[in-house]
Design an enzyme around this catalytic site. Structure first.
Site: not given
Length: 273
Positions: A40, A112, A153
């Site tokens: 990330e 995300k 994440c």
């Protein structure tokens, strides 16, 4: 087949991070990997949003993305670029992953979905939603490493996303991350192994590691986990390139032993008695 993971300590200068990515791509290809996975925020990791603003661009002008595409084409390797901060048309940012093929073409993008807003007991405070917009869709893309389900994440904590990716045909799940040390030590290995076991997928998690220029410290321990939950690679806390051999026949083998995907049923409404 062989895959590679690049464990980075990305800093506040995209030119330096871009050079690390180019070197990693070349080395991964030279060592026989069909695909490289990066963490990330590979291109810029800077919690000072005022300072970072000058380095943030829309996708068409994102220099690190262009360098990675060029390097992938030169080396003839697939790259999962874990994520970059990219300006959207509405002026907000997206935490966006890219899958790039050996011709340098972008095969998939993923923004995300879950944003990390929290005040930690350590005194650290994180407000992703203050600058970033959440994504609006889940993505599975075909690659030589298998049908790849994308996440980033904090998504790791939401098992339903991975169930949906597996049900849509994913055989391998990417979880690029920049976990803090406290949460990484407590939850990183357990969550990644759980997502592999629940879905019968390989999980590939390239991570940020070490002390960064912006003052944060990340956990590292980039992992490859097989569909049974066995750890095939743990890169510890140092920077560098790691390799793992994966065999997609293992997915079918594990799913035949414990066929959770075929047994899964819609959850009925919950009744609180």
């Amino acid at each position: 087949m062989r895959i590679a993971l690049l464990q980075m300590t990305s800093g506040i200068d995209p030119a330096v991070n871009g050079a690390d990515l180019r070197h990693g791509i070349a080395a991964a290809a030279a060592n026989g990997a069909v695909m490289l996975f990066t963490p990330e925020m590979s291109g810029l990791l800077d919690r000072d949003r005022t300072r970072a603003a000058a380095s943030l661009h829309d996708e068409a002008d994102e220099r690190v993305l262009a360098e990675v595409r060029e390097a992938a084409a030169k080396a003839g390797i697939w790259v999962h670029l874990g994520s970059l901060a990219v300006r959207r048309a509405d002026g907000r940012l997206a935490n966006r992953a890219f899958v790039i093929d050996p011709a340098g073409a972008i095969r998939a993008r993923y923004d995300k979905l879950h944003l990390f807003d929290v005040d930690l007991p350590t005194g650290e405070s994180w407000r992703e939603s203050a600058a970033y917009a959440p994504g609006e869709g889940a993505i599975v893309v075909d690659t030589p490493a298998g049908a790849l389900g994308l996440s980033i994440c904090y998504d790791l904590r939401f098992a339903a996303l991975y169930a949906a990716l597996a049900s849509a045909g994913a055989h391998i799940l990417a979880v690029p991350a920049a976990f803090t040390r406290p949460t990484g030590a407590a939850h990183w290995h357990a969550l990644l192994r759980a997502r592999a076991i629940e879905t019968g997928c390989f999980v590939v998690a390239a991570a940020q590691a070490g002390a960064h220029e912006d003052g944060r410290t990340t956990y590292g321990h980039s992992l490859v986990v097989d569909p049974w939950g066995d750890i095939l690679l743990d890169m510890g806390e140092g920077r560098g390139l790691g390799f793992a051999e994966i065999d997609l026949a293992r997915v079918d083998e594990v799913r035949a032993r414990i066929p959770v995907l075929t047994h899964r049923r819609p959850i009925p409404p919950v009744i609180r008695a």
